[in-house]
Design a protein around this motif. Structure first.
Motif, PDB file in Angstrom:
ATOM      1  N   UNK A 448      -9.640 -33.671  21.004  1.00 30.09           N
ATOM      2  CA  UNK A 448      -8.563 -32.969  20.309  1.00 30.09           C
ATOM      3  C   UNK A 448      -7.968 -33.863  19.213  1.00 30.09           C
ATOM      4  N   UNK A 449      -7.491 -33.213  18.133  1.00 26.85           N
ATOM      5  CA  UNK A 449      -6.925 -33.936  16.992  1.00 26.85           C
ATOM      6  C   UNK A 449      -5.614 -33.281  16.571  1.00 26.85           C
ATOM      7  N   UNK A 450      -4.703 -34.085  16.055  1.00 24.92           N
ATOM      8  CA  UNK A 450      -3.409 -33.581  15.602  1.00 24.92           C
ATOM      9  C   UNK A 450      -2.997 -34.312  14.335  1.00 24.92           C
ATOM     10  N   UNK A 451      -2.266 -33.611  13.477  1.00 20.67           N
ATOM     11  CA  UNK A 451      -1.747 -34.244  12.258  1.00 20.67           C
ATOM     12  C   UNK A 451      -0.336 -34.791  12.461  1.00 20.67           C
ATOM     13  N   UNK A 452       0.322 -34.350  13.565  1.00 18.85           N
ATOM     14  CA  UNK A 452       1.705 -34.780  13.787  1.00 18.85           C
ATOM     15  C   UNK A 452       1.933 -35.401  15.160  1.00 18.85           C
ATOM     16  N   UNK A 453       0.901 -35.478  15.987  1.00 13.74           N
ATOM     17  CA  UNK A 453       1.046 -36.058  17.309  1.00 13.74           C
ATOM     18  C   UNK A 453       1.643 -35.122  18.334  1.00 13.74           C
ATOM     19  N   UNK A 454       1.914 -33.878  17.917  1.00 18.83           N
ATOM     20  CA  UNK A 454       2.532 -32.919  18.836  1.00 18.83           C
ATOM     21  C   UNK A 454       1.635 -31.719  19.090  1.00 18.83           C
ATOM     22  N   UNK A 455       1.098 -31.131  18.027  1.00 18.31           N
ATOM     23  CA  UNK A 455       0.245 -29.952  18.160  1.00 18.31           C
ATOM     24  C   UNK A 455      -1.215 -30.366  17.939  1.00 18.31           C
ATOM     25  N   UNK A 456      -2.029 -30.235  19.016  1.00 15.72           N
ATOM     26  CA  UNK A 456      -3.423 -30.672  18.982  1.00 15.72           C
ATOM     27  C   UNK A 456      -4.352 -29.468  18.952  1.00 15.72           C
ATOM     28  N   UNK A 457      -5.498 -29.628  18.268  1.00 12.43           N
ATOM     29  CA  UNK A 457      -6.534 -28.605  18.249  1.00 12.43           C
ATOM     30  C   UNK A 457      -7.862 -29.233  18.660  1.00 12.43           C
ATOM     31  N   UNK A 458      -8.739 -28.407  19.248  1.00  8.38           N
ATOM     32  CA  UNK A 458     -10.052 -28.874  19.695  1.00  8.38           C
ATOM     33  C   UNK A 458     -10.979 -29.056  18.500  1.00  8.38           C
ATOM     34  N   UNK A 459     -11.674 -30.197  18.435  1.00  8.97           N
ATOM     35  CA  UNK A 459     -12.655 -30.428  17.373  1.00  8.97           C
ATOM     36  C   UNK A 459     -14.039 -30.728  17.945  1.00  8.97           C
ATOM     37  N   UNK A 460     -14.180 -30.798  19.263  1.00  5.10           N
ATOM     38  CA  UNK A 460     -15.499 -31.070  19.840  1.00  5.10           C
ATOM     39  C   UNK A 460     -15.475 -31.015  21.350  1.00  5.10           C
ATOM     40  N   UNK A 461     -16.664 -30.847  21.940  1.00  2.00           N
ATOM     41  CA  UNK A 461     -16.811 -30.766  23.397  1.00  2.00           C
ATOM     42  C   UNK A 461     -18.084 -31.500  23.804  1.00  2.00           C
ATOM     43  N   UNK A 462     -17.999 -32.276  24.876  1.00  5.65           N
ATOM     44  CA  UNK A 462     -19.153 -33.013  25.407  1.00  5.65           C
ATOM     45  C   UNK A 462     -19.201 -32.804  26.911  1.00  5.65           C
ATOM     46  N   UNK A 463     -20.383 -32.438  27.436  1.00  3.04           N
ATOM     47  CA  UNK A 463     -20.549 -32.227  28.865  1.00  3.04           C
ATOM     48  C   UNK A 463     -20.543 -33.570  29.604  1.00  3.04           C
ATOM     49  N   UNK A 464     -19.998 -33.562  30.813  1.00  2.00           N
ATOM     50  CA  UNK A 464     -20.007 -34.764  31.646  1.00  2.00           C
ATOM     51  C   UNK A 464     -21.391 -34.961  32.244  1.00  2.00           C
ATOM     52  N   UNK A 465     -21.781 -36.236  32.446  1.00  2.00           N
ATOM     53  CA  UNK A 465     -23.045 -36.478  33.137  1.00  2.00           C
ATOM     54  C   UNK A 465     -22.851 -36.483  34.652  1.00  2.00           C
ATOM     55  N   UNK A 466     -21.591 -36.315  35.112  1.00  2.00           N
ATOM     56  CA  UNK A 466     -21.250 -36.165  36.534  1.00  2.00           C
ATOM     57  C   UNK A 466     -21.770 -37.323  37.387  1.00  2.00           C
ATOM     58  N   UNK A 467     -21.813 -38.505  36.823  1.00  2.00           N
ATOM     59  CA  UNK A 467     -22.252 -39.670  37.581  1.00  2.00           C
ATOM     60  C   UNK A 467     -21.073 -40.278  38.314  1.00  2.00           C
ATOM     61  N   UNK A 468     -21.189 -40.428  39.640  1.00  2.00           N
ATOM     62  CA  UNK A 468     -20.094 -41.003  40.425  1.00  2.00           C
ATOM     63  C   UNK A 468     -20.329 -42.474  40.735  1.00  2.00           C
ATOM     64  N   UNK A 469     -21.552 -42.958  40.459  1.00  2.00           N
ATOM     65  CA  UNK A 469     -21.873 -44.321  40.859  1.00  2.00           C
ATOM     66  C   UNK A 469     -21.768 -45.313  39.706  1.00  2.00           C
ATOM     67  N   UNK A 470     -21.810 -44.841  38.482  1.00  2.00           N
ATOM     68  CA  UNK A 470     -21.814 -45.751  37.346  1.00  2.00           C
ATOM     69  C   UNK A 470     -20.778 -45.316  36.322  1.00  2.00           C
ATOM     70  N   UNK A 471     -20.476 -46.224  35.403  1.00  2.00           N
ATOM     71  CA  UNK A 471     -19.625 -45.895  34.279  1.00  2.00           C
ATOM     72  C   UNK A 471     -20.429 -45.056  33.283  1.00  2.00           C
ATOM     73  N   UNK A 472     -19.759 -44.146  32.614  1.00  2.00           N
ATOM     74  CA  UNK A 472     -20.404 -43.302  31.603  1.00  2.00           C
ATOM     75  C   UNK A 472     -19.679 -43.493  30.275  1.00  2.00           C
ATOM     76  N   UNK A 473     -20.448 -43.677  29.195  1.00  2.00           N
ATOM     77  CA  UNK A 473     -19.888 -43.925  27.873  1.00  2.00           C
ATOM     78  C   UNK A 473     -20.250 -42.775  26.939  1.00  2.00           C
ATOM     79  N   UNK A 474     -19.287 -42.344  26.130  1.00  2.00           N
ATOM     80  CA  UNK A 474     -19.470 -41.208  25.242  1.00  2.00           C
ATOM     81  C   UNK A 474     -19.010 -41.579  23.841  1.00  2.00           C
ATOM     82  N   UNK A 475     -19.576 -40.869  22.832  1.00  2.00           N
ATOM     83  CA  UNK A 475     -19.136 -41.041  21.453  1.00  2.00           C
ATOM     84  C   UNK A 475     -19.100 -39.687  20.756  1.00  2.00           C
ATOM     85  N   UNK A 476     -18.063 -39.472  19.988  1.00  6.53           N
ATOM     86  CA  UNK A 476     -17.943 -38.272  19.170  1.00  6.53           C
ATOM     87  C   UNK A 476     -17.547 -38.704  17.768  1.00  6.53           C
ATOM     88  N   UNK A 477     -18.132 -38.055  16.742  1.00  7.21           N
ATOM     89  CA  UNK A 477     -17.848 -38.399  15.348  1.00  7.21           C
ATOM     90  C   UNK A 477     -17.077 -37.268  14.686  1.00  7.21           C
TER      91      UNK A 477
END
Length: 595
Positions: A448-477
């Motif tokens: 989510x992104x906001x221009x004023x820090x109060x009202x946010x809008x969705x700009x992207x979605x990433x599915x979870x890898x649902x891993x419970x045993x390891x750390x998971x790292x994600x990147x969005x541009x």
């Protein structure tokens, strides 16, 4: 079909002694009667044909009957609870099965004669539906999604012989937890009617559930028994607990809202030979007795009498080795303030185990109610300190809806952990990176992104890898950042719809002094577009036009003043992004194309 009579008939199905009417019908089709009857048990039943108002009539009639598989149509599908043990198989049959009106699934020699099953997608979102041979050695299977048995069916997958031998097997993942699945099985070619074995396995279960136990997707809790007679359910955690170490465990129970209902719930530890498939008897045995090698802390809501050491009040007691009728501690009224805990409310239970003193302490709604001291490792678990833990419950002739919310004893799903979260400006885009752990209960992330820090809008979605045993790292541009200061955060959404937010990160995107204008805007594709560049401080600027996916549509070099470019003629109507940059500066502007 085929039965007939010359007078107004009525039908009754009685027990063999004729002392009880089990089913009755009059005027099903015109003046003639028709019954659909499912026998409650294997026995002899008598069919009585009379004239309306139970009059005798010596005139001959013709009766006809059709035997029908109990799950011959989709709305009588047999429910298969996702299992995690080999005991999850059900022996079923296609005997008496007819042809379903649903469309031919298109595989495995489908020629009708099918039977139906249903299941629900577990929290893991993955199921393995498998069959093995019995009298049927060559089967076919199709899996559908639908909101209900009468809803629109969507074929997910059809299979012939992916399982053992020539039997079908279908594995599915990435499903939405809580969704209904309908399973259609038939014999290849429909030339053999007989038995087969079928099971639904949870590919990555949080808990092993047997009997009537179900997941409650709206709350993340677990139903042990529905409000039906003679139910019994068990929920065993896949991770064993070490009882040579202490634990302090809090969970909640809801024992229904019917005072006088039955029968109650239990927290149990066990290392019986049945392991995670352990399931006891219904009624006063609470789905855990007589499972051996067990320690049982019961919350009993029905008085079965002094013969099993029950008391009138809803009570708690501790039993060992499956002998729930002879507790080693209690019974005592469960609540310190009320004799009735079937009040529809969630009640807090806390169990404290101290192996240094071999003592259990049981708290109910914050009050200490019971304690027991005993060498459970040697006297109950045969010297083994690693045991299964979970919850059981049952109903009998009296009923209640009974559920538990399991809390966080070791092995229970942990809440997701935010490890890191950063957002930074880099080469005219904003790179958003985060790392998380314990994602087993996470469905997806929303940027989510906001221009004023109060009202946010969705700009992207990433599915979870649902891993419970390891750390998971994600990147969005963020390819089209806002000019000026922007605020970014991540919304983490659980499988049950609950969500949490990350911290907020701030990125300053340089405000540039130069400006551009497009004319006309909107414009037609294949037309020339005039671009006026003002306030330029550098010799030239690079123009790039991109679509919403970030694909480059056109590029040109601009100088200060009026510039002209031609828009490609293959563009569809919509909003495009014009990005103008120099060595250090960049601005973004919307360009509207109309055809």
């Amino acid at each position: 079909g085929g039965g007939s009579a010359t007078y107004d008939t009525e039908l009754m199905i009685n027990n063999d002694a004729g002392s009880s009417v089990l089913a009755y019908n009059d005027d099903h089709c015109g003046a003639l009667s028709h019954l659909v009857f499912k026998a409650p048990a294997a026995a002899t039943y008598r069919i009585l044909v009379t004239e309306y108002k139970c009059l005798g009539n010596a005139t001959c009639v013709t009766m006809a009957y059709k035997a029908q598989a109990p799950n011959d149509n989709i709305c009588s599908a047999i429910f298969l609870n996702p299992s995690c043990t080999s005991n999850g198989y059900l022996t079923a049959t296609t005997k008496y099965a007819t042809n379903s009106p649903q469309a031919n699934p298109g595989c495995a020699g489908y020629s009708g004669g099918d039977v139906w099953f249903s299941t629900v997608v577990p929290y893991s979102g993955s199921v393995n539906i498998t069959t093995t041979a019995n009298e049927i050695t060559n089967g076919g299977m199709a899996v559908y999604s639908a909101s209900s048995c009468s809803g629109t069916l969507s074929l997910i997958q059809c299979d012939d012989n992916s399982g053992p031998g020539n039997m079908p097997q279908i594995s599915l993942s990435g499903l939405t937890p809580g969704d209904s699945l309908f399973i259609r099985f038939w014999e290849n070619g429909n030339d053999v009617a007989g038995t087969f074995n079928i099971a639904v396995f949870d590919a990555d279960p949080f808990y092993c559930m047997t009997g009537s136990a179900r997941q409650i997707f709206s709350s993340g809790c677990l139903l042990i028994t529905p409000d039906l007679p003679d139910q019994k359910g068990c929920v065993w955690n896949r991770t064993q607990i070490d009882v040579s170490a202490p634990f302090d465990y809090t969970f909640t129970v809801n024992l229904g809202n019917k005072d006088g209902g039955a029968d109650g719930l239990a927290f149990a530890l066990q290392n019986s030979p049945a392991g995670m498939a352990a399931l006891g008897f219904a009624g006063y045995q609470l789905g855990i007795a007589p499972v051996p090698n067990s320690l049982i802390i019961e919350f009993d809501t029905f008085n079965n009498g002094s013969g099993v050491n029950d008391i009138t009040e809803d009570h708690t007691a501790i039993s060992i080795n499956g002998d729930i009728a002879n507790p080693v501690a209690g019974p005592i009224q469960a609540s310190s303030t009320s004799a009735n805990i079937e009040d529809g409310l969630d009640h807090t239970v806390r169990i404290v185990w101290d192996p240094a003193t071999n003592t259990f302490r049981v708290y109910f709604d914050g009050a200490l109610r019971l304690s027991y001291t005993g060498d459970i490792i040697n006297n109950v678990f045969g010297g083994n300190n690693m045991v299964y833990w979970g919850f059981t419950g049952s109903t009998g002739a009296f009923t209640n809806t009974q559920s538990i919310c399991p809390g966080t004893l070791p092995g229970a799903p942990l809440p997701m952990e935010w490890v890191s979260f950063d957002a930074e400006y880099n080469n005219n885009v904003v790179l958003i990176n985060w790392t998380s752990a314990n994602e087993r209960n996470t469905s997806h992330f929303i940027v989510e992104r906001s221009s004023d820090g109060e009202y946010f809008t969705e700009i992207g979605k990433i599915e979870s890898d649902k891993s419970s045993a390891t750390y998971s790292t994600y990147q969005f541009t963020d390819k089209f950042p806002l000019t000026g200061v922007s605020y970014y955060r991540i919304k983490q959404v659980d499988l049950d719809g609950a969500f949490t937010y990350s911290d907020t990160r701030t990125v300053a995107y340089r405000i540039h002094s130069f400006n551009i204008e497009f004319y006309p805007n909107p414009l037609k594709s294949s037309n020339s577009c005039m671009i006026t560049l003002t306030g330029a401080e550098e010799e030239s600027y690079q123009l790039t036009i991109l679509d919403n996916l970030g694909n480059i549509i056109s590029q040109a070099t601009l100088t200060n003043g009026i510039n002209s470019i031609t828009i490609p003629n293959h563009l569809t109507s919509g909003i495009y992004h014009a990005q103008i940059k120099s060595q250090e500066r960049v601005i973004n502007k919307a360009l509207v194309i109309e055809n």
